[in-house]
Design a protein around this motif. Structure first.
Motif, mmCIF file in Angstrom:
data_model
loop_
_atom_site.group_PDB
_atom_site.id
_atom_site.type_symbol
_atom_site.label_atom_id
_atom_site.label_comp_id
_atom_site.label_asym_id
_atom_site.label_seq_id
_atom_site.Cartn_x
_atom_site.Cartn_y
_atom_site.Cartn_z
ATOM 1 N N LYS A 19 0.881 -1.080 -0.056
ATOM 2 C CA LYS A 19 -0.139 -0.033 -0.097
ATOM 3 C C LYS A 19 0.710 1.352 0.011
ATOM 4 C CE LYS A 19 -3.911 -2.077 2.579
ATOM 5 N NZ LYS A 19 -4.875 -2.035 1.666
ATOM 6 N N ARG A 23 1.047 4.118 -3.105
ATOM 7 C CA ARG A 23 0.643 5.345 -2.837
ATOM 8 C C ARG A 23 1.735 6.667 -3.205
ATOM 9 N NH1 ARG A 23 -3.264 8.671 -0.596
ATOM 10 N NH2 ARG A 23 -2.657 10.497 0.353
ATOM 11 N N GLU A 196 -6.370 -1.909 6.332
ATOM 12 C CA GLU A 196 -6.639 -0.635 5.823
ATOM 13 C C GLU A 196 -6.824 0.256 6.942
ATOM 14 O OE1 GLU A 196 -8.464 -3.418 5.108
ATOM 15 O OE2 GLU A 196 -7.720 -3.572 2.983
#
Ligand code: ADP
Ligand code: ZN
Length: 210
Positions: A19, A23, A196
């Motif tokens: 992640k 990003r 998350e």
């Protein structure tokens, strides 16, 4: 932005790494993945690494540092990188300081009571590297994300996990102090909550750094 991801085995480094790299456009460099790829391909490095990874011990520093040092000279690293699983002891951290500039260390603290079950029940996708826990798979043997085959890492068994956790406590945990003293540590707490949720916290901090 050049980052290090620190945390015990099973803390969820792999998931956060994907992640974070996505990003911020960073190259994800995992020494564990590099060793597993070499073992699979049967290279000289793979043959050497296997005897250590099978026991949950660290591959010798000279070998590991040389691999990372070389990898960081590749053109793609100019856009920034995320080191996952390196450094793992003070020697490696001091070596890294000689050939890299690190902007931040994302440290995931987690209750170690959670780790044995997480690791021994972990199943990993052969294609995309996504990990799952066997208790949530309901017997499925393929990856929900890409359809790849799920497998159990050879070092995800109780005996080897015990050794990996001991190595973490003795050799890797002191790096938290090392980077705290340098003023670049970013502390987070992992839990049983979905990845998350943790990533939202990581993002809030890294957005300010990027
Ligand atoms: P973990 O889930 O234990 O964090 P990794 O995938 O990062 O696993 O690493 C798997 C194995 O690869 C380690 O147990 C170790 O044998 C070897 N390894 C990975 N990174 C390093 C490193 N920086 N130095 C020495 N050995 C390493
Ligand atoms: Zn997959």
């Amino acid at each position: 932005m050049n980052l290090i991801l620190l945390g015990a085995p099973g803390a969820g480094k792999g998931t956060q790494a994907t992640k974070i790299a996505d990003r911020y456009g960073l190259v994800h460099i995992s020494t564990g993945d590099i060793f597993r790829a070499n073992i699979k391909a049967g290279t000289e490095i793979g043959l050497l690494a296997k005897s250590y990874t099978d026991k949950g011990e660290l591959v010798p520093d000279e070998v590991t540092c040389a691999i990372v040092r070389d990898r960081l000279t590749w053109e793609d690293c100019k856009k920034g990188y995320l080191l996952d699983g390196f450094p793992r002891n003070l020697f490696q951290a001091e070596e890294l300081d000689k050939f890299a500039h690190i902007d931040g260390v994302v440290n995931i603290n987690i209750d170690h009571a959670l780790l044995m079950d997480r690791l021994c029940g972990r199943r990993v996708c052969r294609e995309c590297g996504e990990s799952y826990h066997v208790s949530t798979l309901g017997g499925k043997t393929t990856c929900a994300r890409c359809g790849g085959e799920l497998y159990q890492r050879k070092d995800d068994n109780p005996e080897t996990v015990g050794a990996r956790l001991a190595v973490y406590n003795e050799q890797t945990a002191p790096l938290i102090d090392y980077y705290t003293r340098k003023g670049i540590i970013l502390n987070f707490t992992g839990s049983e909550a979905p990845a998350e949720a943790l990533f939202e916290e990581v993002k809030a901090v890294l957005d300010k750094l990027a």
